[in-house]
Write a protein that holds these residues in place. Structure first.
Motif, mmCIF file in Angstrom:
data_model
loop_
_atom_site.group_PDB
_atom_site.id
_atom_site.type_symbol
_atom_site.label_atom_id
_atom_site.label_comp_id
_atom_site.label_asym_id
_atom_site.label_seq_id
_atom_site.Cartn_x
_atom_site.Cartn_y
_atom_site.Cartn_z
ATOM 1 N N LYS A 82 17.550 -21.175 -21.247
ATOM 2 C CA LYS A 82 16.911 -21.693 -20.041
ATOM 3 C C LYS A 82 16.163 -20.593 -19.308
ATOM 4 N N ARG A 83 16.451 -19.352 -19.651
ATOM 5 C CA ARG A 83 15.772 -18.211 -19.029
ATOM 6 C C ARG A 83 14.518 -17.858 -19.832
ATOM 7 N N ARG A 84 13.585 -17.175 -19.197
ATOM 8 C CA ARG A 84 12.335 -16.792 -19.850
ATOM 9 C C ARG A 84 11.970 -15.374 -19.442
ATOM 10 N N ILE A 85 11.075 -14.762 -20.198
ATOM 11 C CA ILE A 85 10.514 -13.473 -19.821
ATOM 12 C C ILE A 85 9.124 -13.722 -19.261
ATOM 13 N N TYR A 86 8.763 -12.980 -18.192
ATOM 14 C CA TYR A 86 7.484 -13.172 -17.519
ATOM 15 C C TYR A 86 6.629 -11.906 -17.632
ATOM 16 N N PHE A 87 5.362 -12.107 -17.978
ATOM 17 C CA PHE A 87 4.397 -11.017 -18.047
ATOM 18 C C PHE A 87 3.347 -11.217 -16.969
ATOM 19 N N ALA A 88 2.981 -10.135 -16.285
ATOM 20 C CA ALA A 88 1.926 -10.212 -15.280
ATOM 21 C C ALA A 88 0.610 -10.577 -15.961
ATOM 22 N N LYS A 89 -0.051 -11.582 -15.441
ATOM 23 C CA LYS A 89 -1.241 -12.123 -16.094
ATOM 24 C C LYS A 89 -2.500 -11.504 -15.494
#
Length: 272
Positions: free
Chosen positions: A240-247
């Protein structure tokens, strides 16, 4: 904005880290390794994997930015000679991000009543050191096959371009929140049979391995390995968790695949 800089130990990466640190200080960014808003990694995909696990308990508040000091990776969008542009992008940050699915690994050990849980960005494997690995494989709670061979690999979509690909697995776009199983050296003859093909598993299903008795199994989660404990059961599912990258300038996935494995049209053009 609070920034953390996470670099590998190579001289080039350390030099870029020093230069980037100075630029952040000059532009009044807050350097905070403990509670950052953005983690800038310097090195390659391996460095970003290490940073991911270092900040694993803060994934909901952290966005990652990758600077590569070698070959272009799947998680690194910026080159080391573009750090001025990166700093400008951070100054005008609008908190946009792109996210990727992760793999949740839940392990039941014989010596513990509680399950231990791990998180993988790329993949998890199960292997055996001293003998053929025998493992029952369940899909969605139903027995699918009894595997015999060297091991099994379960990967995320972004991890499909890593070890999974070297095993003959498919490259999967990260917009598809699925899991993939790839076999490692399976035994197939008139007596023992496996599907002998990579499998894409739907996100509402889960994968379960129940290995035979033995304490010489080796479980890997990305670059970490766990061994010398008897494993009763491993469950894999889309986290349910994700990794986020600055776009700021996020490279299209298929462009990454092309750059990594094929090259540009000019590089591959042949005189006819």
């Amino acid at each position: 904005m609070k920034i953390a800089i996470f670099a590998n130990k190579r001289a080039k990466s350390q030099a870029v880290k020093k230069k980037l640190y100075q630029k952040f200080v000059e532009r009044h960014f807050v350097i905070d390794d403990k509670e950052p808003d953005v983690v800038v990694t310097i090195g390659g995909d391996g460095t970003l994997l290490s940073a991911f696990h270092h900040y694993e308990d803060k994934l909901e508040q952290v966005r990652f930015v990758g600077v590569h000091t070698g070959h272009l990776g799947f998680y690194t969008d910026w080159r080391d000679d573009e750090i001025d542009d990166l700093v400008i992008s951070l100054q005008s940050d609008n908190r946009q991000s792109v996210s990727y699915p992760l793999l949740e690994v839940s392990v039941k050990y014989a010596d513990s009543p509680r399950r231990e849980r791990y998180l993988a960005l790329n993949e998890s494997t199960l292997k055996r050191n001293s003998a053929t690995m025998v493992t029952d494989v369940y899909i969605g709670g139903e027995l699918f096959e009894r595997f015999r061979g060297d091991g099994l690999c379960v990967s995320t979509p972004t991890g499909s371009t890593a070890y999974n690909k070297s095993l003959g697995g498919a490259v999967v776009h990260p917009n598809l929140e699925v899991l993939q199983i790839a076999e490692i050296g399976s035994i197939n003859n008139r007596v023992f049979r496996t599907l002998s093909s990579p499998m894409i598993v739907a996100p509402n299903d889960w994968i379960t391995f129940r290995p035979g008795k033995g304490s010489d199994f080796v479980l890997t989660v990305d670059s970490e390995s766990y061994h010398n404990r008897q494993i009763c059961e491993i469950q894999y599912k889309v986290s349910k968790r994700r990794i986020y990258f600055a776009k700021y300038r996020h490279t299209h996935f298929w462009r990454r695949v092309q750059d990594a494995f094929i090259g540009t049209e000019d590089e591959n053009r042949m005189d006819l």
